[in-house]
Design an enzyme around this catalytic site. Structure first.
Site, PDB file in Angstrom:
ATOM      1  N   GLU A   1      68.749  29.328  21.370  1.00 46.38           N
ATOM      2  CA  GLU A   1      68.312  30.060  20.481  1.00 46.38           C
ATOM      3  C   GLU A   1      69.472  30.906  19.648  1.00 46.38           C
ATOM      4  O   GLU A   1      70.290  31.193  20.159  1.00 46.38           O
ATOM      5  CB  GLU A   1      67.261  30.992  20.731  1.00 46.38           C
ATOM      6  CG  GLU A   1      65.853  30.435  21.132  1.00 46.38           C
ATOM      7  CD  GLU A   1      64.895  30.034  20.002  1.00 46.38           C
ATOM      8  OE1 GLU A   1      65.528  30.234  18.937  1.00 46.38           O
ATOM      9  OE2 GLU A   1      63.998  29.634  20.245  1.00 46.38           O
TER      10      GLU A   1
ATOM     11  N   GLU B   1      57.121  24.956  20.099  1.00 48.82           N
ATOM     12  CA  GLU B   1      57.755  26.285  20.531  1.00 48.82           C
ATOM     13  C   GLU B   1      57.308  27.260  19.326  1.00 48.82           C
ATOM     14  O   GLU B   1      56.774  28.462  19.768  1.00 48.82           O
ATOM     15  CB  GLU B   1      59.178  26.333  20.667  1.00 48.82           C
ATOM     16  CG  GLU B   1      59.901  27.779  21.288  1.00 48.82           C
ATOM     17  CD  GLU B   1      60.207  28.639  20.037  1.00 48.82           C
ATOM     18  OE1 GLU B   1      60.425  29.866  20.470  1.00 48.82           O
ATOM     19  OE2 GLU B   1      59.978  28.355  18.921  1.00 48.82           O
ATOM     20  N   GLU B   2      57.484  26.986  18.041  1.00 44.05           N
ATOM     21  CA  GLU B   2      57.145  27.773  17.261  1.00 44.05           C
ATOM     22  C   GLU B   2      55.794  28.381  16.929  1.00 44.05           C
ATOM     23  O   GLU B   2      55.497  29.378  16.217  1.00 44.05           O
ATOM     24  CB  GLU B   2      57.655  27.189  15.934  1.00 44.05           C
ATOM     25  CG  GLU B   2      59.023  26.977  15.660  1.00 44.05           C
ATOM     26  CD  GLU B   2      59.829  28.128  15.592  1.00 44.05           C
ATOM     27  OE1 GLU B   2      59.595  29.291  15.596  1.00 44.05           O
ATOM     28  OE2 GLU B   2      61.179  27.863  15.506  1.00 44.05           O
TER      29      GLU B   2
ATOM     30  N   ASP C   1      60.583  21.532  17.603  1.00 45.31           N
ATOM     31  CA  ASP C   1      59.800  21.649  15.919  1.00 45.31           C
ATOM     32  C   ASP C   1      60.513  22.673  15.307  1.00 45.31           C
ATOM     33  O   ASP C   1      61.136  23.548  15.727  1.00 45.31           O
ATOM     34  CB  ASP C   1      58.626  22.127  16.636  1.00 45.31           C
ATOM     35  CG  ASP C   1      58.332  23.406  17.329  1.00 45.31           C
ATOM     36  OD1 ASP C   1      59.112  23.393  18.378  1.00 45.31           O
ATOM     37  OD2 ASP C   1      57.540  24.358  17.192  1.00 45.31           O
TER      38      ASP C   1
ATOM     39  N   HIS D   1      64.067  23.657  21.578  1.00 46.74           N
ATOM     40  CA  HIS D   1      62.732  22.919  21.021  1.00 46.74           C
ATOM     41  C   HIS D   1      62.630  22.181  19.690  1.00 46.74           C
ATOM     42  O   HIS D   1      63.822  22.200  19.093  1.00 46.74           O
ATOM     43  CB  HIS D   1      61.905  23.827  20.507  1.00 46.74           C
ATOM     44  CG  HIS D   1      62.374  25.135  19.738  1.00 46.74           C
ATOM     45  ND1 HIS D   1      62.090  24.750  18.481  1.00 46.74           N
ATOM     46  CD2 HIS D   1      62.837  26.104  19.890  1.00 46.74           C
ATOM     47  CE1 HIS D   1      62.285  26.035  17.659  1.00 46.74           C
ATOM     48  NE2 HIS D   1      62.865  26.779  18.587  1.00 46.74           N
TER      49      HIS D   1
ATOM     50  N   ASP E   1      67.763  26.829  14.443  1.00 45.15           N
ATOM     51  CA  ASP E   1      66.818  26.891  15.272  1.00 45.15           C
ATOM     52  C   ASP E   1      65.886  25.508  15.394  1.00 45.15           C
ATOM     53  O   ASP E   1      64.832  25.436  14.591  1.00 45.15           O
ATOM     54  CB  ASP E   1      65.972  28.369  14.753  1.00 45.15           C
ATOM     55  CG  ASP E   1      64.767  28.544  15.647  1.00 45.15           C
ATOM     56  OD1 ASP E   1      64.927  28.054  17.065  1.00 45.15           O
ATOM     57  OD2 ASP E   1      63.871  29.365  15.434  1.00 45.15           O
TER      58      ASP E   1
END
Length: 207
Positions: A165, A137-138, A77, A75, A107
């Site tokens: 991740e 995603e966050e 973001d 991801h 991350d």
């Protein structure tokens, strides 16, 4: 080759961290940058825009258009830095010993940088490598469902997906999840003096 790949990944890492893609912000400049990088390697990519067009996910395939490939997923973001006591610029990679510091280093921009650095190698593979980069995603994995649907409709079926991740260098083959259900329980109303003629929806729901 390993040294060249590492050097390439570190340069890509610097570029990716420099984009402030905190979830409240647009990620389009980062997506445009990745599109340009892939185009420079002769790889076409596909955007999947958010409903309001302010953000986008991206997927791209490298190698032959056959089934059995691998998806490398990350991801774009990051979480906010507001009110945090950073001793260095969170949107610039800072090297201290053998560690790299910056918002999103683990991350997940580090994984994305490694995936992008491997693009020249993936082109010669017997199976495709698909890149899948999502937004938000966050804050609830908001960009992933449309990205997955687009991949499923356009690409040959892959054999597996690797989501990069941070896991302390341990392979994690599953993850916690959540499911939400809306349930309607119906009863039959009756006067409190005639409860034997009614059915309590509450009591049924408890059971």
């Amino acid at each position: 080759m390993t040294k060249m790949l590492t050097k390439s990944a570190l340069a890509l890492f610097d570029s990716l961290i420099a984009f402030d893609t905190t979830s409240r912000n647009s990620n389009l400049k980062l997506i445009e940058w990745i599109e340009s990088y892939l185009d420079g390697h002769g790889v076409s990519s596909h955007r999947v825009a958010s409903p309001d067009g302010s953000k986008a996910s991206l997927h791209a395939s490298i190698g032959p258009a056959v089934e059995g490939g691998i998806i490398l997923s990350g991801h774009s973001d990051v979480v906010p830095v507001d009110g945090q006591n950073w001793s260095s610029d969170p949107f610039a990679v800072t090297r201290r010993g053998d560690r790299l510091y910056g918002r999103g280093t683990c991350d997940m921009k580090g994984f994305i940088a490694l995936a992008l650095a491997g693009v020249p190698l993936f082109k010669d593979g017997k199976r495709p490598v698909h890149l899948a980069i999502s937004y938000d995603e966050e804050v609830g994995c908001l960009g992933a469902p449309a990205l997955i649907a687009d991949i499923a409709s356009q690409l040959p079926t892959p054999a597996m997906a690797i989501v990069g991740e941070p896991t302390m260098m341990k392979v994690v083959t599953g993850h916690k999840g959540i499911t939400v259900h809306t349930v309607e329980v119906l009863g039959h109303e009756a006067h409190s003096s005639l409860t034997h003629l009614g059915v309590s929806a509450n009591m049924i729901a408890v059971e």
